[in-house]
Design a protein around this motif. Structure first.
Motif, PDB file in Angstrom:
ATOM      1  N   ASN A  24       0.796  -1.218   0.000  1.00 56.26           N
ATOM      2  CA  ASN A  24       0.000   0.000   0.000  1.00 56.26           C
ATOM      3  C   ASN A  24       0.831   1.271   0.000  1.00 56.26           C
ATOM      4  N   SER A  25       2.120   1.125  -0.201  1.00 53.67           N
ATOM      5  CA  SER A  25       3.014   2.249  -0.462  1.00 53.67           C
ATOM      6  C   SER A  25       4.146   1.694  -1.304  1.00 53.67           C
ATOM      7  N   GLY A  26       4.378   2.305  -2.457  1.00 52.18           N
ATOM      8  CA  GLY A  26       5.304   1.731  -3.426  1.00 52.18           C
ATOM      9  C   GLY A  26       6.685   1.452  -2.872  1.00 52.18           C
ATOM     10  N   ILE A  27       7.150   2.288  -1.935  1.00 52.57           N
ATOM     11  CA  ILE A  27       8.501   2.131  -1.412  1.00 52.57           C
ATOM     12  C   ILE A  27       8.674   0.814  -0.664  1.00 52.57           C
ATOM     13  N   ARG A  28       7.571   0.245  -0.180  1.00 55.16           N
ATOM     14  CA  ARG A  28       7.670  -0.997   0.595  1.00 55.16           C
ATOM     15  C   ARG A  28       8.069  -2.191  -0.257  1.00 55.16           C
ATOM     16  N   LYS A  29       7.942  -2.074  -1.557  1.00 57.69           N
ATOM     17  CA  LYS A  29       8.388  -3.160  -2.432  1.00 57.69           C
ATOM     18  C   LYS A  29       9.912  -3.267  -2.474  1.00 57.69           C
ATOM     19  N   MET A  30      10.604  -2.229  -1.984  1.00 58.57           N
ATOM     20  CA  MET A  30      12.063  -2.238  -2.009  1.00 58.57           C
ATOM     21  C   MET A  30      12.652  -3.276  -1.061  1.00 58.57           C
ATOM     22  N   GLU A  31      11.884  -3.664  -0.029  1.00 56.60           N
ATOM     23  CA  GLU A  31      12.461  -4.544   0.987  1.00 56.60           C
ATOM     24  C   GLU A  31      12.806  -5.897   0.403  1.00 56.60           C
TER      25      GLU A  31
END
Length: 446
Positions: A24-31
Motif C-alpha cells: 500500500n506504499s510503493g517504497i515498501r516493495k524495495m524490501e
C-alpha cells in the motif's frame, strides 16, 4: 543466505491477488528478499510473522519516535475510542494539542491540523501562493516533500536528465502528473548558498516560498553547511518570500522545539508529521499569524473531513507531553546514542574493509556506502550522493543485517528512538559484527 521469511513470502503472494502490487506504499516493495509482515512491536523491537525478532532502526519510517506500542499512548487512544472516534466537529482536545504546539515550536503562533504531512505540504504551498500572489515555489534537488504532484518535483532525477549545475531540472519521478505543475517550481542545489542567491535573483518577484528540510533527511541525511539556513531566511525577508520548514522528520526528534530551535531560526510556516502522532495518521501546519491570514479569512481553502480527528489528537497529546516530560535530557540522550551507533558501524566497516561512512547528526543518519575509487568526506548535495553511493552494495549489507536481527531502512536511513537504550545499541553492534563479516566475504566473492 537462508530463507527465514516463509510466512511473509506466502502473505505477500496472497496480497498480490487483492492489493495492487501487494503493498500500500510503493517504497515498501524495495524490501529484500520480500516485503515483511509484522505481528507486534514493543519499544525498540519488532517481530515478524515468521517469529524473527529485530532491533528496529526503521521505526515506522521515523514516525515511532516513542518506540513501538507505548502503553501510555495506547491507553489514551483506547479511552478516546470509548468516547467517540470521529465527530467532524470541534473538541477541546484540538485546543489542547494546538496550545502545546504553540508553547513548544518557536514559530507556532497558529495551527491547522491534517492527516498526513503530504496534505500539509499541499496546504502550505497553496497558502504561500495565496499569501504572496506569486506562482513559483523554490525547493532543493533531492528533497522529498510527500508523494503528491508538488512534493516530488526534483526529487530523484537520473543523471542523464538532471540538467547542468546552474539550472537543475524540475522533473517528477511519477507518470500522471499535471505537466503545468512542473513549471511552477524552481529547483536549487542543497548546501550551495551562492547558487540559491543566483536562482532567487533570476526569479525575483515570482517566488512565493522556499521549502526545505533543515536536514535533508530523506536523501543522505545532509546537514546544512554554515550559512545555508541563514541565507534562506535572509532572502525570504528581503523579497517577501515565505520560509517553509518541512520538519516532518526533524520535528520533536531534536527536542520540543524541533530543528528550528536546534539550529536557531524561525520559519514562517512549519510542516509537522510522523512523530507528532507517534504512528497514527496526524500532521499539522503551524506558523506565524501573519502567514496564516488567508486561511483565517477563508480566501485560501483548507479543509478535510478527518482533520482534528479525536483519536489522533489523543495520541498526539500523549506524544507531546512525553517529549515535554523529558526536559533537558532530550535530545542529548538520543543524539549520544545515535552517534555511538554511527561510530560503532564505522569501526566495523574499517575492520572488514567496507567503505561504509555513516553521516548525520545521530538521531537520524544515513549509511553512505562509497563506490570504488570515490572520494572520502561528507556528502553535501544530491548529485554528490548519486555519484558516490553504492546502492547495490548497501542493499546487500542491509540484507545481511536483517538476517542477523538489525533492521534499517532500505534506502540507507537509520532512526534512533526514545525507546532505544545503550544496551540495544550494544546488542545491535554485536549482531552487526556478524553481518559485516558475512557481507565482506560474500561481496568479495560475488
Amino acid at each position: 543466505m537462508t530463507d527465514r521469511y516463509t510466512h511473509s513470502r506466502r502473505l505477500y503472494e496472497r496480497a498480490t491477488q487483492s492489493i495492487a502490487a501487494g503493498v500500500n506504499s510503493g517504497i515498501r516493495k524495495m524490501e529484500q528478499p520480500v516485503p515483511l509482515y509484522f505481528q507486534y512491536g514493543n519499544g525498540p523491537r519488532v517481530w515478524d510473522v515468521d517469529g524473527n525478532e529485530y532491533i528496529d532502526f526503521q521505526i515506522g519510517q521515523g514516525a515511532l519516535l516513542y518506540g513501538h506500542a507505548p502503553a501510555g499512548m495506547a491507553d489514551a487512544i483506547a479511552a478516546q475510542a470509548r468516547l467517540g472516534t470521529h465527530w467532524a466537529a470541534q473538541s477541546e482536545l484540538e485546543i489542547e494539542v494546538a496550545e502545546r504546539l504553540q508553547a513548544m515550536i518557536p514559530s507556532a503562533e497558529l495551527v491547522r491540523f491534517n492527516n498526513s504531512a503530504t496534505e500539509v505540504v499541499l496546504s502550505a504551498l497553496r497558502l504561500a501562493r495565496g499569501h504572496t500572489g506569486r506562482p513559483l515555489i523554490l525547493k532543493f534537488e533531492g528533497a522529498y516533500h510527500g508523494w503528491a504532484d508538488e512534493g516530488l518535483v526534483g526529487f530523484c532525477p537520473p543523471p542523464d536528465k538532471w540538467g547542468d549545475d546552474e539550472s537543475p531540472t524540475h522533473l517528477h519521478p511519477s507518470h500522471g502528473v499535471i505537466p503545468e505543475v512542473l513549471d511552477t517550481f524552481v529547483v536549487c542545489r542543497w548546501n550551495d548558498p551562492d547558487h540559491l542567491r543566483r536562482q532567487v535573483e533570476k526569479y525575483r518577484g515570482q517566488i512565493a516560498a522556499i521549502i526545505f528540510e533543515p536536514i535533508m533527511c530523506n536523501t543522505c541525511c545532509m546537514e546544512p553547511v554554515p550559512g545555508m539556513i541563514e541565507t534562506i531566511r535572509e532572502l525570504c525577508d528581503r523579497d517577501g518570500i515565505l520560509m517553509i520548514a518541512d520538519e516532518t522528520i526533524t520535528g520533536f526528534r531534536f527536542g520540543p522545539g524541533g530543528a528550528q530551535k536546534h539550529f536557531g531560526f524561525v520559519p514562517d510556516l512549519t510542516i509537522l508529521g510522523k512523530a507528532i502522532g507517534g504512528g497514527v495518521p496526524f500532521a499539522a501546519l503551524v506558523g506565524k499569524q501573519s502567514a496564516m491570514k488567508k486561511v483565517i479569512d477563508g480566501t485560501v481553502v483548507h479543509a478535510g473531513t478527518l482533520n482534528g480527528n479525536p483519536l489522533c489528537l489523543a495520541a498526539s497529546k500523549w506524544c507531546l507531553d512525553h517529549v515535554l516530560s523529558l526536559g533537558d535530557s532530550h535530545p542529548e540522550t538520543v543524539i549520544k546514542l545515535g552517534q555511538k551507533l554511527m561510530s560503532g558501524l564505522r569501526a566495523l566497516a574499517d575492520q572488514h574493509g567496507i567503505p561504509l561512512r555513516p553521516q548525520g547528526p545521530g538521531p537520524v543518519f544515513h549509511a553512505v556506502m562509497l563506490k570504488p575509487g570515490c572520494a572520502e568526506g561528507p556528502v553535501r548535495d544530491y548529485r554528490d550522493y548519486v555519484r558516490r553511493q553504492d546502492a547495490p552494495r548497501w542493499a546487500h549489507l542491509r540484507r545481511c543485517l536483517l538476517e542477523d536481527g538489525v533492521r534499517a531502512i532500505e534506502r540507507g536511513l537509520w532512526f534512533v528512538s526514545l525507546a532505544h537504550r545503550e544496551t540495544d545499541v550494544d546488542e545491535a553492534l554485536e549482531k552487526a559484527s556478524l553481518s559485516f563479516a558475512k557481507h565482506a566475504v560474500e561481496w568479495s566473492a560475488a
